[in-house]
Design a protein around this motif. Structure first.
Motif, mmCIF file in Angstrom:
data_model
loop_
_atom_site.group_PDB
_atom_site.id
_atom_site.type_symbol
_atom_site.label_atom_id
_atom_site.label_comp_id
_atom_site.label_asym_id
_atom_site.label_seq_id
_atom_site.Cartn_x
_atom_site.Cartn_y
_atom_site.Cartn_z
ATOM 1 N N GLY A 1 0.817 -1.210 0.000
ATOM 2 C CA GLY A 1 0.000 0.000 0.000
ATOM 3 C C GLY A 1 0.847 1.255 0.000
ATOM 4 N N GLY A 2 0.152 2.407 0.082
ATOM 5 C CA GLY A 2 0.843 3.693 0.049
ATOM 6 C C GLY A 2 1.741 3.908 1.242
ATOM 7 N N ASP A 3 1.353 3.390 2.406
ATOM 8 C CA ASP A 3 2.204 3.565 3.588
ATOM 9 C C ASP A 3 3.505 2.790 3.462
ATOM 10 N N VAL A 4 3.440 1.612 2.822
ATOM 11 C CA VAL A 4 4.673 0.837 2.581
ATOM 12 C C VAL A 4 5.564 1.572 1.579
ATOM 13 N N LYS A 5 4.946 2.147 0.572
ATOM 14 C CA LYS A 5 5.717 2.856 -0.452
ATOM 15 C C LYS A 5 6.438 4.066 0.131
ATOM 16 N N GLN A 6 5.768 4.819 1.009
ATOM 17 C CA GLN A 6 6.439 5.981 1.595
ATOM 18 C C GLN A 6 7.495 5.551 2.611
ATOM 19 N N LEU A 7 7.316 4.385 3.249
ATOM 20 C CA LEU A 7 8.369 3.838 4.104
ATOM 21 C C LEU A 7 9.602 3.510 3.267
ATOM 22 N N GLN A 8 9.397 2.867 2.115
ATOM 23 C CA GLN A 8 10.512 2.535 1.238
ATOM 24 C C GLN A 8 11.226 3.791 0.745
ATOM 25 N N SER A 9 10.446 4.825 0.400
ATOM 26 C CA SER A 9 11.049 6.079 -0.069
ATOM 27 C C SER A 9 11.872 6.725 1.041
ATOM 28 N N ALA A 10 11.344 6.715 2.269
ATOM 29 C CA ALA A 10 12.066 7.300 3.400
ATOM 30 C C ALA A 10 13.358 6.532 3.678
ATOM 31 N N LEU A 11 13.289 5.207 3.619
ATOM 32 C CA LEU A 11 14.493 4.395 3.835
ATOM 33 C C LEU A 11 15.570 4.745 2.810
#
Length: 485
Positions: A143-153
């Motif tokens: 989902g979108g929350d996983v995607k923004q976690l990946q971007s932040a990492l």
């Protein structure tokens, strides 16, 4: 006694006559008739009260009192519980039982990747993202929350692989490395998870053994030979029973494998819901903290703001009609510090976006005005510039904080320029403006004891003065205009 000479007698006689004459003149000068006395006590003839026409530059402003605040306040809270740490079963299993082991500090500037606080020894970390944290993130999540976690990492230097929105082994490895860099251990499977995994694996093994047994029994029975050396044929009933047993064993194995696969899909390094807070924009400032070390985690733990400054104020409704978004603002503290700002919102949209329980965001203040629109001057003989409508909220963005950088929660004078004359113009008091029967504005000018009307066009007004342009008749500086009788 000596006798006076004739000369001496003559001198005395002349002096006596002079004294008698002077006394008569003095007495006559002090005596008035009743008519003369009444005339002497009459008031002077009444005349108009006049003020000189002036020529000067004119600037109209709206002035109010405001309060300097940090912009974009919002409550800070955790989306769920933190993990159990490196040691399972340490008593930190319930959200209501978890305690703050290091409280956040008000005034702290929070950057991406920073530790906001610790709960039960676990970190609460700040990341940038528009989707709020609302669940634990781990293998199998998407989902979108996983995607923004990946971007932040990736921004923090920990490559999760593809920014796909699917939490896979690459993301788990990046999370592990990120936690390690902060001095903490990533949330690994708990003892309960490990036990459940073992049980599911045992169930698969048992199902496999049952299937092998069923298959072997079927093969033995169909191939058994009698004493004569010829095989005994299996009855149709026995064959059906064995087929059912074989099918049941296969189905049990399929179900066990499916349960194991489902569990393994979410088994691995996770990010608990309470260990990350996503902020729409970083850095932020911890403006207020409502918890302390030792408190249980329940409800809001404080307020965060952006690092930008804004000013909250209120102005009378009549002044608000003169204001527009984008107008330049001068801000001045009581000790003379100055900064520049811009009107960013008016009315309902100008209220702080979030307020806390103690109404921290309410920044309404009293205001005063020194400027009005020209329409106020043309409509009435008194030219009153005072509005009585309901106050309007005003928000000002501080584009250049300057000397106000450390002046949050300070009162400031707000000055908004709404207009200026084109150089020096003729100005008269607002009280000098009258309205003719034809609806046109005019002033009365006194010259040589006579009063005459001069029609004018009214322009900008400010601080009790109004710009006038004569039409037809001449009006010049130092002419006397009537402001009262």
């Amino acid at each position: 006694m000596s006798r006076f000479s004739s000369r001496e007698q003559l001198g005395a006689l002349v002096a006596g006559v002079v004294l008698i004459g002077a006394g008569g003149w003095f007495a006559g000068s002090q005596v008035h008739s009743p008519a003369d006395a009444a005339a002497a006590h009459q008031a002077p003839k009444a005349g108009p009260v006049t003020v000189a026409v002036r020529q000067q530059s004119l600037t109209a402003t709206v002035v109010a009192t405001g309060s300097v605040e940090f912009a974009s306040p919002r409550p800070l809270s955790l989306a769920g519980s933190v993990g159990t740490g490196a040691t399972a079963g340490d008593g930190a299993s319930g959200e209501g039982e978890q305690r703050i082991t290091k409280a956040p500090v008000a005034g702290t500037k929070v950057e991406e990747g920073d530790v906001l606080m610790t709960v039960s020894g676990r970190p609460v970390l700040a990341l940038s993202g528009s989707v709020p944290m609302y669940r634990a993130l781990g293998p199998g999540a998407s989902g979108g929350d996983v995607k923004q976690l990946q971007s932040a990492l990736r921004r923090l230097g920990f490559d999760p692989g593809a920014i796909s929105g699917d939490y896979r082994q690459g993301t788990a490895a990046a999370v592990t490395n990120w936690y390690t860099s902060t001095g903490y251990e990533a949330q690994k499977p708990s003892a309960d998870d490990q036990q459940q995994l073992g049980q599911l694996q045992q169930a698969v093994s048992a199902a496999q053994e049952a299937l092998l047994t069923a298959t072997g029994d079927s093969g033995t029975e169909t191939g058994t030979q009698g004493s004569s050396g010829s095989p005994h044929p299996q009855s149709s009933t026995d064959a059906q029973v064995h087929q059912l047993q074989l099918g049941s064993a296969r189905k049990t194995l399929d179900l066990a494998n499916a349960a194991l696969s489902t569990f393994q899909a979410s088994y691995g390094t996770k990010v608990p819901a309470g260990e990350v807070v996503f902020f729409p924009k970083l850095p932020v400032r911890l403006n207020k903290v409502t918890v302390k070390t030792g408190d249980t985690v329940s409800g809001p733990i404080g307020t965060v703001t952006s690092s930008d400054l804004e000013v909250q104020a209120t102005v009378p409704g009549t002044d608000a009609e003169l204001l527009r978004k984008g107008m330049a603002v001068e801000l001045t503290t009581t000790d003379g510090k100055k900064a520049q700002g811009t009107v960013s919102a008016l009315g309902a949209g100008a209220a702080p976006s979030t307020t806390t329980d103690d109404s921290e965001g309410s920044a309404g203040t009293t205001s005063q005005s020194t400027g009005t629109g020209a329409a106020d001057a043309t409509g009435t003989d008194t030219a009153s510039a005072t509005g009585t409508s309901a106050p309007v909220q005003l928000r000002i963005s501080v584009t250049d904080p300057g000397e106000l950088a450390d002046e949050a929660e300070t009162a400031v004078k707000v000055t908004i320029k709404i207009g200026a004359s084109d150089g020096k113009v003729l100005v008269v008091p607002l009280a000098a403006i009258r309205t003719s029967s034809d609806g046109k504005a005019r002033v009365q000018v006194e010259r040589d004891g006579k009063v005459s009307d001069v029609h004018v066009t009214v322009g900008l007004s400010a601080a009790g003065l109004v710009e006038v342009k004569p039409s037809g008749s001449t009006l010049k500086q130092d002419d006397q205009v009537v402001v009262g009788e």
